[in-house]
Design a protein around this motif. Sequence first.
Motif, short mmCIF file in Angstrom:
data_model
loop_
_atom_site.label_atom_id
_atom_site.label_comp_id
_atom_site.label_asym_id
_atom_site.label_seq_id
_atom_site.Cartn_x
_atom_site.Cartn_y
_atom_site.Cartn_z
N ASP A 17 -5.78 64.54 1.47
CA ASP A 17 -5.63 64.34 2.85
C ASP A 17 -5.02 62.97 3.35
OD1 ASP A 17 -5.36 64.86 5.45
OD2 ASP A 17 -7.46 65.55 5.54
N PHE A 18 -4.06 62.55 2.95
CA PHE A 18 -3.65 61.15 3.18
C PHE A 18 -3.91 60.92 4.48
CE2 PHE A 18 -0.53 57.60 2.86
CZ PHE A 18 -1.45 56.65 2.10
N GLY A 19 -3.42 61.53 5.56
CA GLY A 19 -3.42 61.14 6.87
C GLY A 19 -4.76 60.87 7.33
N ALA B 70 -6.24 57.19 9.18
CA ALA B 70 -6.78 57.13 10.15
C ALA B 70 -8.20 56.55 10.31
CB ALA B 70 -6.95 58.64 10.95
N ALA B 71 -8.71 57.08 9.27
CA ALA B 71 -10.22 56.74 9.13
C ALA B 71 -10.18 54.86 8.91
CB ALA B 71 -10.80 57.26 7.96
N LEU B 72 -9.30 54.53 8.10
CA LEU B 72 -8.97 53.10 7.58
C LEU B 72 -8.25 52.17 8.70
CD1 LEU B 72 -8.48 53.66 3.91
CD2 LEU B 72 -10.53 52.80 5.15
N LEU B 73 -7.99 53.06 9.96
CA LEU B 73 -7.06 52.09 10.71
C LEU B 73 -7.86 50.78 11.22
CD1 LEU B 73 -4.32 52.63 11.43
CD2 LEU B 73 -5.07 53.64 13.57
N PRO B 74 -9.09 50.79 11.49
CA PRO B 74 -9.65 49.52 11.94
C PRO B 74 -9.68 48.49 10.91
CG PRO B 74 -11.18 51.31 12.56
CD PRO B 74 -9.97 51.85 11.74
N PHE B 75 -9.75 48.84 9.63
CA PHE B 75 -9.68 47.81 8.45
C PHE B 75 -8.20 47.52 8.35
CE2 PHE B 75 -13.32 50.85 7.78
CZ PHE B 75 -14.17 49.93 7.43
N LEU B 76 -7.17 48.23 8.34
CA LEU B 76 -6.07 47.82 8.14
C LEU B 76 -5.41 46.98 9.28
CD1 LEU B 76 -4.48 51.27 7.10
CD2 LEU B 76 -5.04 49.48 5.66
N ILE B 77 -5.99 47.22 10.64
CA ILE B 77 -5.46 46.16 11.64
C ILE B 77 -6.08 45.01 11.45
CG2 ILE B 77 -5.67 45.81 13.87
CD1 ILE B 77 -5.76 48.81 14.57
N VAL B 78 -7.14 44.95 10.91
CA VAL B 78 -7.85 43.37 11.03
C VAL B 78 -7.16 42.84 9.63
CG1 VAL B 78 -9.89 42.28 10.37
CG2 VAL B 78 -10.05 44.27 11.55
N PRO C 88 -17.65 59.91 3.74
CA PRO C 88 -17.13 59.15 2.58
C PRO C 88 -15.43 59.29 2.73
CG PRO C 88 -18.01 61.09 1.72
CD PRO C 88 -18.47 61.16 3.13
N VAL C 89 -14.77 57.99 2.51
CA VAL C 89 -13.24 58.27 2.47
C VAL C 89 -13.07 57.44 1.17
CG1 VAL C 89 -12.72 58.27 5.01
CG2 VAL C 89 -13.08 56.06 3.95
N LEU C 90 -11.67 57.64 0.69
CA LEU C 90 -11.35 56.90 -0.51
C LEU C 90 -12.19 56.83 -1.59
CD1 LEU C 90 -9.69 53.44 0.92
CD2 LEU C 90 -8.43 55.47 -0.12
N ASN C 91 -12.21 58.36 -1.97
CA ASN C 91 -13.30 58.38 -3.04
C ASN C 91 -14.52 57.96 -3.17
OD1 ASN C 91 -10.70 59.58 -4.44
ND2 ASN C 91 -10.12 57.77 -4.77
N GLY C 92 -15.04 57.87 -1.79
CA GLY C 92 -16.44 57.53 -1.67
C GLY C 92 -16.81 56.17 -1.95
N LEU C 93 -15.60 55.37 -1.56
CA LEU C 93 -15.89 53.92 -1.73
C LEU C 93 -16.35 53.49 -0.61
CD1 LEU C 93 -13.08 52.27 -3.98
CD2 LEU C 93 -15.38 52.78 -4.71
#
Lengths: 171, 504
Positions: B8-10, B14-22, B68-73
């Motif tokens: 479920d890449f999407g 979406a979950a990581l969007l705040p991290f990606l923006i920073v 958890p996202v990205l394999n629980g990291l």
Amino acid sequence: MEGLLFWFCGSLLLLGGVMMVVQRSAVVSALWLVFAFLSAAGIFAVLGGTFLAVMQVLVYAGAIMVLFLFVIMMLQGPVMDGERRLMHPALWPLIAAPPAAVLIMLAGFLRGDRMVGFAGAPAPGFGSVVQVATLLLGRYLLAFELISIILLVALIGALAVGRGERKLPWK
Amino acid sequence: MNDLAIPDFGREIAALLPFLIVAGGGLLVMVTDALVKTLRKDHLSYLVLLVLLSVIVVQTTSGTPEGPVLNGLLLLGNFSRFFTYLFVVIGVLTTIFATGIFDRDGNYRPEFYPLLLFAILGMMVLAAANDLLTVYLGLETMSLATYVLAGGVRGNAPSSEAGFKYLMLGGFSSAFFLMGVAFVYGACGGTGFDQIAAALHSGSAPMPFLTLGTGLMLVGFGFKVAMVPFHMWTPDVYDGAPAYVTGFMATAIKAAGFAILLRFVLLTEPMLAFAWYPVLTVLAVLTMSLGNIVALVQGNIKRMLAWSSIAHAGYLLLGIVAILAPALGGPEMMARAKGIVEEGGAALLFYLVGYALMNLAAFGIINVMGTEPGVDGDQISRYAGLSRRQPVAAATLAVAMLSLAGIPPMVGFMAKFYIFSVVVKAGLIPLAIIGVINSLISVYYYLRVIVVMYMHDTAEDSYQGTEWVSVAAAGLLAFLIIYLGVMPEAFHRGAEIVFRQISF
């Protein structure tokens, strides 16, 4: 057999670490660090992580330490008492022998001579490039990407510390 | 190679969007500075503010997926979201304070903005971490960036000393931390928090390695949050670093450190409460007492606030001790345990927010008190008569000091009240008494600043500044300090909801 090799490499690693810390000359310290890195490569090899072992030799003992030595030698501080004596050429073979043994062993592994069994008999393909890559780009993708950010931060930091202050152009 | 496929890449993106923006924002700011020559350099700060505000907007509107996202990291949820808001707000204020100084002095530090964003990224990762690997990487991203921020004022010996000292000791503490991670990994057979929890519940992890490992990790955490006896760097670094960086370090790094310490203590509590409890109790008492006593004799306001920040780390540790207490108590205690853990967690979160507000307000004012570029006006005597020259700045600093001292109706009082009441509920009356005595001691040195500002004659070189943006921002913080102090209930309940979500 692998137990013996592990303890051999492990004690060399400890020796390298201790010697690195107690040396008075930065160059000799750095050489002992190379020694420690090579011993660590030996441990990786015993555990079956052949790719890691090779990378340890190439990247750490090779590239990074060469850079270290360059910097230390270029910045060359005052020569301390006893430095000359410690670098006496008669000592060189003594220092070089154990890593050479480790390297010969590594070469044996890489040629595929299973002269010693791997510890705990890992699955086929264990420690291979494919497996390491799969972990890096699969399960640990986030960690992998974060490390690139850390390196970038270190790079910016080194540049920022290394150069002078700029004036605002409109002041 | 099915392992490579991310399910479920999407959702993950979406979950990581705040991290990606920073992260992307940091890169964007860096590239903009290098490539766009015609840009006025202070426009970079608008870009940073835009990035930070868009994080808030995205996080508020997108309803980030939880779990958890990205394999629980990473573990996303209210807890990580709460801290993201906190870090972003601290980042916004730090940007405002720093830009005011850059403009005034005509010196600008182009590396400041991207490093600030990357430090915030590291903190966000730290608060969301669900694996020791991510904890370590978050810690390092945050630390490396702040080493440079602290030491980045060139030609200024104290700043260079601060950066270098922080770098050396920080590197040392992270080596300890990493060694601890290695032991815990060896004991539990995995670095993921769920793997560790499973190993602890099954009781298969060997105790000696586990205690040794967590002990070494405590050194790493203790260094970051300035806990005695790992506090030695604090006064020199807080004093040497420019005030806008000190404000950032005192608030954001402490919050990030306590976020992960709280999660790690809760994670390992089932088996290690017996070890954590006495160690943290002793450290909390030492941290509070030493911080407050040494702060009494400081004539330099930044050093004083550094010791006060050590003392506040002690109060925060009390909250963690209270959370641990029920695990050791008898059956009667166990019945109340859940309530105490929740209240303790909420009190900690509330304290971290309150502490961030009052410290940022104080450092915002200290920041503009400097007379020459790169030098902060840090002697308390320079604040003499400030109330007559700069009533707004003086009032703001006074509110911050009263709040730090824990005097009602400021937020500092409510924060301490929540912590101490949880400590009492957990049955640790002596600890609560020590805490109250300590905060009484602290009143002396906080009030001294107010006395100097309001009752002493104006000093020769008293502050004449015109950095009204910084002063206004600090004034807004002072307003929030009073507002949250008068009406803390809604916020405290929110903190309880946030905390309830992290369960192990």
